[in-house]
Design a protein around this motif. Structure first.
Motif, PDB file in Angstrom:
ATOM      1  N   VAL A  39       4.917  -3.089  -9.878  1.00  0.00           N
ATOM      2  CA  VAL A  39       4.023  -1.941  -9.694  1.00  0.00           C
ATOM      3  C   VAL A  39       3.676  -1.756  -8.224  1.00  0.00           C
ATOM      4  O   VAL A  39       3.806  -0.658  -7.660  1.00  0.00           O
ATOM      5  CB  VAL A  39       2.743  -2.120 -10.530  1.00  0.00           C
ATOM      6  CG1 VAL A  39       1.756  -0.986 -10.246  1.00  0.00           C
ATOM      7  CG2 VAL A  39       3.088  -2.146 -12.021  1.00  0.00           C
ATOM      8  N   TRP A  40       3.229  -2.845  -7.573  1.00  0.00           N
ATOM      9  CA  TRP A  40       2.867  -2.749  -6.161  1.00  0.00           C
ATOM     10  C   TRP A  40       4.084  -2.527  -5.279  1.00  0.00           C
ATOM     11  O   TRP A  40       4.002  -1.828  -4.262  1.00  0.00           O
ATOM     12  CB  TRP A  40       2.112  -4.003  -5.722  1.00  0.00           C
ATOM     13  CG  TRP A  40       0.658  -3.930  -6.027  1.00  0.00           C
ATOM     14  CD1 TRP A  40      -0.014  -4.581  -7.022  1.00  0.00           C
ATOM     15  CD2 TRP A  40      -0.313  -3.121  -5.365  1.00  0.00           C
ATOM     16  NE1 TRP A  40      -1.337  -4.233  -7.009  1.00  0.00           N
ATOM     17  CE2 TRP A  40      -1.559  -3.343  -6.011  1.00  0.00           C
ATOM     18  CE3 TRP A  40      -0.258  -2.234  -4.301  1.00  0.00           C
ATOM     19  CZ2 TRP A  40      -2.732  -2.709  -5.606  1.00  0.00           C
ATOM     20  CZ3 TRP A  40      -1.430  -1.592  -3.896  1.00  0.00           C
ATOM     21  CH2 TRP A  40      -2.642  -1.840  -4.545  1.00  0.00           C
ATOM     22  N   ARG A  43       6.762  -0.818  -6.065  1.00  0.00           N
ATOM     23  CA  ARG A  43       7.098   0.604  -6.178  1.00  0.00           C
ATOM     24  C   ARG A  43       6.129   1.465  -5.378  1.00  0.00           C
ATOM     25  O   ARG A  43       6.521   2.452  -4.747  1.00  0.00           O
ATOM     26  CB  ARG A  43       7.105   1.027  -7.645  1.00  0.00           C
ATOM     27  CG  ARG A  43       8.283   0.473  -8.432  1.00  0.00           C
ATOM     28  CD  ARG A  43       8.119   0.743  -9.912  1.00  0.00           C
ATOM     29  NE  ARG A  43       9.219   0.166 -10.690  1.00  0.00           N
ATOM     30  CZ  ARG A  43       9.236   0.083 -12.011  1.00  0.00           C
ATOM     31  NH1 ARG A  43       8.202   0.538 -12.716  1.00  0.00           N
ATOM     32  NH2 ARG A  43      10.270  -0.455 -12.640  1.00  0.00           N
ATOM     33  N   PHE A  44       4.846   1.083  -5.418  1.00  0.00           N
ATOM     34  CA  PHE A  44       3.856   1.838  -4.655  1.00  0.00           C
ATOM     35  C   PHE A  44       4.152   1.769  -3.160  1.00  0.00           C
ATOM     36  O   PHE A  44       4.203   2.798  -2.470  1.00  0.00           O
ATOM     37  CB  PHE A  44       2.454   1.293  -4.934  1.00  0.00           C
ATOM     38  CG  PHE A  44       1.391   1.845  -4.011  1.00  0.00           C
ATOM     39  CD1 PHE A  44       0.894   3.122  -4.196  1.00  0.00           C
ATOM     40  CD2 PHE A  44       0.914   1.082  -2.949  1.00  0.00           C
ATOM     41  CE1 PHE A  44      -0.075   3.636  -3.341  1.00  0.00           C
ATOM     42  CE2 PHE A  44      -0.060   1.591  -2.087  1.00  0.00           C
ATOM     43  CZ  PHE A  44      -0.551   2.869  -2.291  1.00  0.00           C
ATOM     44  N   LEU A  45       4.368   0.563  -2.651  1.00  0.00           N
ATOM     45  CA  LEU A  45       4.599   0.391  -1.217  1.00  0.00           C
ATOM     46  C   LEU A  45       5.897   1.049  -0.773  1.00  0.00           C
ATOM     47  O   LEU A  45       5.949   1.684   0.288  1.00  0.00           O
ATOM     48  CB  LEU A  45       4.614  -1.101  -0.869  1.00  0.00           C
ATOM     49  CG  LEU A  45       3.280  -1.838  -0.972  1.00  0.00           C
ATOM     50  CD1 LEU A  45       3.437  -3.299  -0.583  1.00  0.00           C
ATOM     51  CD2 LEU A  45       2.213  -1.185  -0.108  1.00  0.00           C
ATOM     52  N   ILE A  46       6.948   0.910  -1.568  1.00  0.00           N
ATOM     53  CA  ILE A  46       8.225   1.502  -1.164  1.00  0.00           C
ATOM     54  C   ILE A  46       8.167   3.025  -1.248  1.00  0.00           C
ATOM     55  O   ILE A  46       8.790   3.728  -0.437  1.00  0.00           O
ATOM     56  CB  ILE A  46       9.395   0.936  -1.999  1.00  0.00           C
ATOM     57  CG1 ILE A  46      10.711   1.155  -1.239  1.00  0.00           C
ATOM     58  CG2 ILE A  46       9.470   1.568  -3.383  1.00  0.00           C
ATOM     59  CD1 ILE A  46      11.867   0.386  -1.808  1.00  0.00           C
ATOM     60  N   THR A  47       7.393   3.560  -2.198  1.00  0.00           N
ATOM     61  CA  THR A  47       7.215   5.015  -2.282  1.00  0.00           C
ATOM     62  C   THR A  47       6.486   5.530  -1.043  1.00  0.00           C
ATOM     63  O   THR A  47       6.862   6.561  -0.462  1.00  0.00           O
ATOM     64  CB  THR A  47       6.430   5.396  -3.551  1.00  0.00           C
ATOM     65  OG1 THR A  47       7.158   4.968  -4.703  1.00  0.00           O
ATOM     66  CG2 THR A  47       6.219   6.904  -3.620  1.00  0.00           C
ATOM     67  N   VAL A  48       5.454   4.808  -0.637  1.00  0.00           N
ATOM     68  CA  VAL A  48       4.709   5.198   0.564  1.00  0.00           C
ATOM     69  C   VAL A  48       5.605   5.121   1.798  1.00  0.00           C
ATOM     70  O   VAL A  48       5.597   6.024   2.643  1.00  0.00           O
ATOM     71  CB  VAL A  48       3.467   4.306   0.736  1.00  0.00           C
ATOM     72  CG1 VAL A  48       2.801   4.567   2.084  1.00  0.00           C
ATOM     73  CG2 VAL A  48       2.481   4.540  -0.385  1.00  0.00           C
ATOM     74  N   ALA A  49       6.406   4.041   1.905  1.00  0.00           N
ATOM     75  CA  ALA A  49       7.283   3.873   3.061  1.00  0.00           C
ATOM     76  C   ALA A  49       8.340   4.978   3.124  1.00  0.00           C
ATOM     77  O   ALA A  49       8.607   5.544   4.191  1.00  0.00           O
ATOM     78  CB  ALA A  49       7.954   2.505   3.012  1.00  0.00           C
ATOM     79  N   ILE A  50       8.939   5.307   1.991  1.00  0.00           N
ATOM     80  CA  ILE A  50       9.948   6.374   1.955  1.00  0.00           C
ATOM     81  C   ILE A  50       9.305   7.725   2.284  1.00  0.00           C
ATOM     82  O   ILE A  50       9.855   8.532   3.037  1.00  0.00           O
ATOM     83  CB  ILE A  50      10.639   6.413   0.581  1.00  0.00           C
ATOM     84  CG1 ILE A  50      11.498   5.150   0.387  1.00  0.00           C
ATOM     85  CG2 ILE A  50      11.514   7.659   0.445  1.00  0.00           C
ATOM     86  CD1 ILE A  50      12.082   5.023  -1.011  1.00  0.00           C
ATOM     87  N   PHE A  55      -0.825   0.108   4.828  1.00  0.00           N
ATOM     88  CA  PHE A  55      -1.571  -1.031   5.358  1.00  0.00           C
ATOM     89  C   PHE A  55      -2.668  -1.470   4.383  1.00  0.00           C
ATOM     90  O   PHE A  55      -2.926  -2.670   4.233  1.00  0.00           O
ATOM     91  CB  PHE A  55      -2.176  -0.684   6.716  1.00  0.00           C
ATOM     92  CG  PHE A  55      -1.167  -0.539   7.823  1.00  0.00           C
ATOM     93  CD1 PHE A  55      -0.079  -1.390   7.900  1.00  0.00           C
ATOM     94  CD2 PHE A  55      -1.302   0.450   8.776  1.00  0.00           C
ATOM     95  CE1 PHE A  55       0.858  -1.260   8.915  1.00  0.00           C
ATOM     96  CE2 PHE A  55      -0.371   0.582   9.804  1.00  0.00           C
ATOM     97  CZ  PHE A  55       0.706  -0.272   9.869  1.00  0.00           C
ATOM     98  N   LEU A  56      -3.313  -0.510   3.727  1.00  0.00           N
ATOM     99  CA  LEU A  56      -4.359  -0.839   2.774  1.00  0.00           C
ATOM    100  C   LEU A  56      -3.787  -1.591   1.572  1.00  0.00           C
ATOM    101  O   LEU A  56      -4.354  -2.593   1.121  1.00  0.00           O
ATOM    102  CB  LEU A  56      -5.066   0.435   2.307  1.00  0.00           C
ATOM    103  CG  LEU A  56      -6.219   0.268   1.315  1.00  0.00           C
ATOM    104  CD1 LEU A  56      -7.325  -0.587   1.933  1.00  0.00           C
ATOM    105  CD2 LEU A  56      -6.775   1.627   0.905  1.00  0.00           C
ATOM    106  N   GLY A  57      -2.640  -1.118   1.061  1.00  0.00           N
ATOM    107  CA  GLY A  57      -1.999  -1.816  -0.050  1.00  0.00           C
ATOM    108  C   GLY A  57      -1.553  -3.213   0.335  1.00  0.00           C
ATOM    109  O   GLY A  57      -1.720  -4.166  -0.434  1.00  0.00           O
TER     110      GLY A  57
END
Length: 225
Positions: A60-61, A63-70, A99-101
């Motif tokens: 879950v995390w 996917r969240f971080l990679i979505t933000v990075a993309i 950064f927050l995640g």
């Protein structure tokens, strides 16, 4: 990279990548030119990659971080063709989210959990760097909509202001308060004193966490089987 990073040394890599990001921001300010702005963006993407690989988070995390990075990469490229203040604000907001995640994931891994080792101590340094970077993003977002929010800084692309804002953020976080840069607008002042409070509480929480975890681990060793 994936073969060398493990749970025993992952925070070393993460902290090193954050330090590289801070140094590259300083070089961006010292060496003007659009090409160096792209170097800063490349280092930021490298930092994202190191975070994703070293943290070893759940799906879950991840996917969240990679979505933000993309999303950050796509908006950064789109800004070249459609430059606007709103696009810059989105880029900064996505960096803040990443950064927050990352901060939340690291905090869950090192605060009040498990035994204390050198990797966890280095992880607490990474948390401190992320705290300063998160507030730097907040200040940059404020400046996108209120260019005169701070004294000592002029309106220019966020990449060129990144070093100044990061410097101010860490000065505030450690409550040094040199005074060469100071907030003018009400929103900026609120953000500044909140960061100062967060910096004081962070020091207390990390020390309590490391000491508590160390004593708990020592007590578990001394307890009879």
């Amino acid at each position: 990279m994936g073969r060398t990073i493990s749970a025993k040394n992952n925070f070393f890599y993460l902290t090193a990548s954050l330090v590289i990001l801070l140094i590259s921001a300083t070089l961006t300010q010292a060496l003007s030119g659009s090409w160096f702005d792209w170097v800063l963006k490349g280092v930021t993407l490298f930092n994202f990659a190191v975070c994703l690989i070293s943290l070893q988070v759940d799906k879950v995390w991840f996917r969240f971080l990679i979505t933000v990075a993309i999303g950050w990469g796509m908006v950064s490229v789109g800004k070249v063709f459609f430059p606007s203040r709103e696009m810059d604000a989105v880029v900064l907001a996505l960096m803040l989210c990443f950064f927050l995640g990352t901060f939340k994931i690291i905090a869950r891994k090192i605060l009040f959990t498990g035994s204390v080792d050198i990797n966890k101590v280095v992880g607490s340094v990474a948390l401190f760097l992320l705290l300063g970077l998160m507030w730097a993003m907040v200040y940059l977002i404020i400046m996108e909509f209120s260019p005169q929010a701070f004294t000592g800084m002029t309106q220019q692309p966020w990449g060129e202001n990144f070093a100044n804002v990061t410097y101010f953020s860490f000065v505030t976080l450690t409550t040094l308060g040199y005074g060469d840069i100071s907030p003018l607008s009400e929103v900026a002042r609120v953000a500044v004193y909140l960061e100062a409070i967060a910096g004081i509480f962070y020091m207390a929480i990390v020390v309590a966490s490391l000491v508590g975890a160390s004593q708990q681990h020592r007590g578990e060793k001394q307890d009879p089987p």
